[in-house]
Design a protein around this motif. Structure first.
Motif: not given
Ligand SMILES: Nc1ncnc2c1ncn2[C@@H]1O[C@H](COP(=O)(O)OP(=O)(O)O)[C@@H](O)[C@H]1O
Ligand SMILES: [Mg+2]
Length: 247
Positions: A166-172, A174-194
């Motif tokens: 899940l990708d978020f946009l943060v106002n650098a 104010t640190e307000e956080v907005y949900f931007n998009e979800i990347n499901t498999i097969p777009g991303s395994f995100s293994f580098y994060l796990w």
């Protein structure tokens, strides 16, 4: 869906090519109700294809016409500015999921374009995997927790399961956080994060298969058909006006 579940998203208007032809002025009026710069994006594409920043009306119209070359459904969003992007992977099921560490992709100061993502390097270019990023993101523990909580909440709200980034946009500022998009498999395994969340690749795959099996069993446990002799002779006789039945 996100907005209905209390998940913060940027102000946006979405419309189809037909709408643009019929009511361009109205769409521009709504969009200009937000502040420039505005972001124009095709709804169904990924990898930043057709995404553009518009700083005034002329650029906005230009960006919209360009984006229509990629998709007949567009979004115009208020830009998060100054922007910090933070991504977080989530694994599990809607009612039992957990977040990975967060990453901060180091985009260009302007929108990270398709060229930046996939076509920048020559040989050995691994697309996103080779893009610059900081893992774990160099943000406060508080902001990390906030984003991880939002990530699992969004994952559940979207009724996702397995694994997604899940990708978020943060106002650098104010640190307000907005949900931007979800990347499901097969777009991303995100293994580098796990991997940085102390999960090995074989363990990750095992867990994913496990989640899949459990979901499948849960689905099979539900009644999906209903036994009835709807087509038995007796039943057929009862249907008025049915042609071809004797008697
Ligand atoms: N509202 C926004 N404010 C600022 N930058 C944005 C905004 N929306 C998107 N971007 C920038 O554009 C990039 C691509 O947008 P995104 O919605 O992620 O599309 P894609 O599905 O093509 O990845 C983002 O990674 C971010 O850099
Ligand atoms: Mg993206």
């Amino acid at each position: 869906v996100a907005a209905a579940n209390g998940i913060p998203v940027t102000k946006a208007v979405n419309f189809y090519e037909n709408d643009w032809t019929a009511e361009q002025e109205d769409i521009i009026t709504v969009a200009e109700g937000y502040d420039y710069p505005l972001i124009v994006k095709p709804v169904s594409l990924g990898s930043s294809i057709g995404v553009a920043i518009a700083n005034d009306r002329e650029e906005l119209i230009d960006a919209v016409e360009t984006a229509f070359r990629f998709d007949a459904h567009l979004l115009i969003e208020e830009a998060v500015n100054p922007l910090m992007e933070i991504n977080c992977s989530v694994m599990g099921t809607p009612d039992d999921c957990r977040p990975s560490v967060c990453e901060k992709p180091l985009g260009q100061s302007e929108t990270l374009s398709f060229e930046d993502k996939y076509q920048s390097g020559g040989e050995g270019d691994k697309g996103m995997a080779s893009a610059d990023r900081i893992i774990p993101a160099d943000i406060s523990g508080e902001l990390t927790k906030k984003i991880q909580r939002l990530a699992t909440k969004t994952f559940s709200a979207l009724d996702a399961s397995g694994l997604a980034r899940l990708d978020f946009l943060v106002n650098a500022n104010t640190e307000e956080v907005y949900f931007n998009e979800i990347n499901t498999i097969p777009g991303s395994f995100s293994f580098y994060l796990w991997e940085k969340s102390d999960l090995r690749f074989d363990a990750l795959l095992e867990e994913l298969v496990d989640i899949g099996l459990k979901q499948h069993q849960a689905k099979n446990g539900r009644v999906r058909s209903y036994d009835t002799n709807l087509l038995s002779e007796k039943a057929l006789k009862g249907i008025k006006g049915l042609k071809g039945t004797k008697n």
